[in-house]
Design a protein around this motif. Structure first.
Motif, mmCIF file in Angstrom:
data_model
loop_
_atom_site.group_PDB
_atom_site.id
_atom_site.type_symbol
_atom_site.label_atom_id
_atom_site.label_comp_id
_atom_site.label_asym_id
_atom_site.label_seq_id
_atom_site.Cartn_x
_atom_site.Cartn_y
_atom_site.Cartn_z
ATOM 1 N N MET A 1 0.056 -0.317 3.848
ATOM 2 C CA MET A 1 0.592 0.340 2.652
ATOM 3 C C MET A 1 1.196 -0.707 1.707
ATOM 4 N N THR A 2 0.849 -0.625 0.439
ATOM 5 C CA THR A 2 1.443 -1.512 -0.554
ATOM 6 C C THR A 2 2.616 -0.795 -1.200
ATOM 7 N N HIS A 3 3.782 -1.393 -1.100
ATOM 8 C CA HIS A 3 4.981 -0.768 -1.642
ATOM 9 C C HIS A 3 5.032 -0.911 -3.158
ATOM 10 N N ARG A 4 5.536 0.112 -3.814
ATOM 11 C CA ARG A 4 5.806 0.017 -5.245
ATOM 12 C C ARG A 4 7.290 -0.293 -5.409
ATOM 13 N N LEU A 5 7.575 -1.287 -6.238
ATOM 14 C CA LEU A 5 8.929 -1.817 -6.342
ATOM 15 C C LEU A 5 9.560 -1.458 -7.680
ATOM 16 N N THR A 6 10.854 -1.236 -7.668
ATOM 17 C CA THR A 6 11.600 -1.111 -8.917
ATOM 18 C C THR A 6 12.730 -2.139 -8.901
ATOM 19 N N VAL A 7 13.131 -2.556 -10.088
ATOM 20 C CA VAL A 7 14.213 -3.520 -10.236
ATOM 21 C C VAL A 7 15.204 -2.936 -11.234
ATOM 22 N N ILE A 8 16.426 -2.687 -10.776
ATOM 23 C CA ILE A 8 17.450 -2.051 -11.611
ATOM 24 C C ILE A 8 18.400 -3.129 -12.111
ATOM 25 N N GLY A 9 18.395 -3.312 -13.438
ATOM 26 C CA GLY A 9 19.104 -4.424 -14.066
ATOM 27 C C GLY A 9 18.107 -5.508 -14.402
ATOM 28 N N THR A 10 17.923 -5.791 -15.687
ATOM 29 C CA THR A 10 16.913 -6.779 -16.098
ATOM 30 C C THR A 10 17.551 -7.951 -16.837
ATOM 31 N N GLY A 11 18.704 -8.382 -16.342
ATOM 32 C CA GLY A 11 19.289 -9.624 -16.833
ATOM 33 C C GLY A 11 18.562 -10.791 -16.215
ATOM 34 N N TYR A 12 19.274 -11.892 -16.062
ATOM 35 C CA TYR A 12 18.647 -13.117 -15.551
ATOM 36 C C TYR A 12 17.988 -12.898 -14.190
ATOM 37 N N LEU A 13 18.736 -12.341 -13.251
ATOM 38 C CA LEU A 13 18.208 -12.103 -11.908
ATOM 39 C C LEU A 13 17.110 -11.056 -11.913
ATOM 40 N N GLY A 14 17.373 -9.908 -12.540
ATOM 41 C CA GLY A 14 16.440 -8.794 -12.480
ATOM 42 C C GLY A 14 15.118 -9.061 -13.165
ATOM 43 N N ALA A 15 15.163 -9.635 -14.363
ATOM 44 C CA ALA A 15 13.910 -9.927 -15.082
ATOM 45 C C ALA A 15 13.064 -10.921 -14.315
ATOM 46 N N SER A 177 23.711 -0.583 10.672
ATOM 47 C CA SER A 177 23.971 -0.599 12.119
ATOM 48 C C SER A 177 23.080 0.379 12.872
ATOM 49 N N ASP A 178 22.603 1.421 12.196
ATOM 50 C CA ASP A 178 21.687 2.374 12.833
ATOM 51 C C ASP A 178 20.362 1.676 13.159
ATOM 52 N N ALA A 179 19.969 1.694 14.433
ATOM 53 C CA ALA A 179 18.819 0.904 14.899
ATOM 54 C C ALA A 179 17.519 1.326 14.226
ATOM 55 N N GLU A 180 17.307 2.640 14.092
ATOM 56 C CA GLU A 180 16.057 3.128 13.493
ATOM 57 C C GLU A 180 15.971 2.727 12.020
ATOM 58 N N ALA A 181 17.082 2.907 11.281
ATOM 59 C CA ALA A 181 17.103 2.532 9.864
ATOM 60 C C ALA A 181 16.932 1.030 9.692
ATOM 61 N N ALA A 182 17.562 0.261 10.583
ATOM 62 C CA ALA A 182 17.463 -1.196 10.511
ATOM 63 C C ALA A 182 16.036 -1.663 10.756
ATOM 64 N N LYS A 187 11.166 -4.057 8.635
ATOM 65 C CA LYS A 187 9.698 -3.996 8.539
ATOM 66 C C LYS A 187 9.263 -3.985 7.067
ATOM 67 N N THR A 188 9.940 -3.178 6.253
ATOM 68 C CA THR A 188 9.585 -3.066 4.834
ATOM 69 C C THR A 188 9.789 -4.398 4.116
ATOM 70 N N LEU A 189 10.925 -5.045 4.351
ATOM 71 C CA LEU A 189 11.206 -6.304 3.649
ATOM 72 C C LEU A 189 10.305 -7.435 4.142
ATOM 73 N N ARG A 190 9.913 -7.400 5.412
ATOM 74 C CA ARG A 190 8.938 -8.400 5.888
ATOM 75 C C ARG A 190 7.592 -8.214 5.186
ATOM 76 N N GLU A 191 7.242 -6.960 4.880
ATOM 77 C CA GLU A 191 6.000 -6.697 4.148
ATOM 78 C C GLU A 191 6.122 -7.153 2.690
ATOM 79 N N VAL A 192 7.259 -6.875 2.074
ATOM 80 C CA VAL A 192 7.475 -7.285 0.679
ATOM 81 C C VAL A 192 7.429 -8.800 0.545
ATOM 82 N N TYR A 193 8.034 -9.499 1.501
ATOM 83 C CA TYR A 193 8.124 -10.962 1.428
ATOM 84 C C TYR A 193 7.087 -11.671 2.315
ATOM 85 N N ALA A 194 5.993 -10.969 2.631
ATOM 86 C CA ALA A 194 4.999 -11.501 3.573
ATOM 87 C C ALA A 194 4.449 -12.861 3.150
ATOM 88 N N SER A 195 4.169 -13.040 1.857
ATOM 89 C CA SER A 195 3.562 -14.308 1.405
ATOM 90 C C SER A 195 4.525 -15.478 1.612
#
Length: 444
Positions: A1-15, A177-182, A187-195
């Protein structure tokens, strides 16, 4: 699955984050409440200067992977992963961080989150913030506990933001701290940052408070290192020693290293000063204020360099600025940036003007921001224009064009050949051979 991303705040970091994640192939929707900023970004116009970012922005607008909006409803409907990238400035009259924008972003987003998603904080926040926001998210999002929060601090350097986003030196994620949520969040962030992980970038998994502390601890360490060498500069001036040679000798010790060991005018910008002050404030709230009392001296050493710069220039002019002309080279807090927040260069220029001098400033990129910040200063369109008729020239931001200046050519426009190198960026022998009275912080 390819995640669709949003970025809230488009200052220096967000843009930067939005454009770079789109460049990695994700569909990205950026949000800001500032309609003018959104209009500019949607037109491919960066509201700040960052080398290499504008082509990335325009490329991904053209290929359709990147869009911008002002609608939280649209963001919630579009995204699977929502990055919070808003600012945390210093509170007016206090050391603490102002969390208004972070809280407002979560308050506006949460009511629209009606399906499982991941909210990822990237802003630099006081430790304890993530836990508080996770509770708020679970209580106010229709998705409840299926709206999971993770914390993923940013480590961008202005001037290198594209490289630091696409090829970071580490990725840190703070998980609930919740194991399932963690497990789901990791898993999601490893997919986002896979490259990036595939390139060998370390992926550090931590809890919320540890992840929040990483950024402020890193900035506190860097600020301490800068202030250390500038404290040595104070000793060198008293002892008639050369701090640049001292720094060079220290840099060969691999326990110390040469990075951030450049003596000069000290640090500024929108991160280090406010982050170390917020760190001190939060430590006090936690009852651990004694652990960070050294940061107060780090901050004070940094401010003293600015005062010493003014004193050195005044000494060269016989003890008074009244009726004298001063040329200032540099307004940004560092080269390859147009950021003038807490800029040592502008602070020095304004202080000297306040003591009676006519001050003219030039910076390759920061002139519009400098004019807004210090409208009473004069501004020139080039380095020779800033130096024209000057009784002393101050180099306060180490842009490459200043490093490469011809001392003979500059000598033709000044009233007196006095130069103070606030960044130890020039070759003293070269300038003295051209007839200049060369002075620098921490050197004989």
């Amino acid at each position: 699955m390819t995640h669709r991303l949003t970025v809230i705040g488009t200052g220096y970091l967000g843009a930067t984050h939005a454009a770079c994640m789109a460049d990695l192939g994700f569909e990205v929707l950026g949000l800001d409440v500032d309609r003018e900023k959104i209009s500019r970004l949607a037109a491919g116009d960066l509201p700040f200067y960052e080398p290499g970012l504008e082509p990335v922005l325009r490329r991904n607008l053209e290929n359709g992977r990147l869009r911008f909006t002002t609608s939280f409803e649209e963001v919630a409907e579009f995204g699977d992963v929502h990055f919070i990238c808003v600012g945390t400035p210093q509170k007016q009259g206090e050391y603490a961080a102002d969390m208004t924008y972070v809280d407002a972003a979560v308050d506006a987003l949460a009511p629209h989150l009606d399906r499982p998603c991941l909210v990822v904080g990237k802003s630099t926040v006081p430790v304890g913030t993530a836990g508080r926001l996770a509770r708020k998210l679970a209580a106010t999002a229709p998705a409840g506990e299926d709206a999971v929060l993770a914390w993923n601090p940013e480590f961008l350097r202005e001037g290198f933001a594209v490289k630091d986003t696409l090829h970071p030196d580490r990725i840190v994620v703070g998980l609930p701290s919740d194991a399932e949520a963690a497990t789901l969040a990791e898993k999601t962030l490893r997919e986002v940052y896979a490259s990036m992980i595939a390139e060998g970038t370390p992926f550090v998994v931590a809890d919320y408070p540890t992840s929040e502390l990483v950024k402020v601890a890193a900035n506190a360490f860097l600020a301490t290192k800068i202030s250390f060498i500038n404290a040595m500069a104070e000793v060198c001036e008293a002892a008639h020693a050369d701090v640049t040679k001292l720094s060079e000798a220290l840099s060969h010790d691999d326990r110390i290293g040469g990075k951030f060991l450049g003596p000069g005018l000290g640090f500024g910008g929108g991160c280090l000063p406010k982050d170390i002050r917020a760190f001190m404030a939060r430590a006090g709230e936690l009852g651990a204020d004694q652990a960070l009392t050294f940061l107060r001296e780090v901050d004070e050493i940094n401010i003293r360099r600015r005062i010493r710069m003014v004193d050195l220039a005044r000494e060269l002019l016989g003890g008074s600025f009244i009726g004298r002309t001063v040329g200032v080279l540099g307004a940004a807090f560092k080269p390859d940036s147009d950021d003038v927040r807490d800029s040592p260069a502008l602070d020095v220029a304004a202080s000297i003007r306040g003591q009676g001098a006519r001050v003219t400033v030039y910076d390759p990129k920061a002139m519009p921001n400098a004019r807004r910040a210090q409208p009473t200063l004069n501004f020139g369109p080039s380095a020779p224009d800033a130096a024209r008729g000057a009784h002393v020239v101050l180099l306060l931001t180490e842009w490459s064009e200043f490093r490469e200046m011809d001392p003979h050519a500059l000598a033709e426009v000044v009233a007196e050949k006095n130069i103070v190198d606030g960044r130890n960026a020039l070759d003293p022998d070269h300038w003295r051979a051209a007839g200049w009275n060369y002075r620098a912080l921490g050197r004989p």
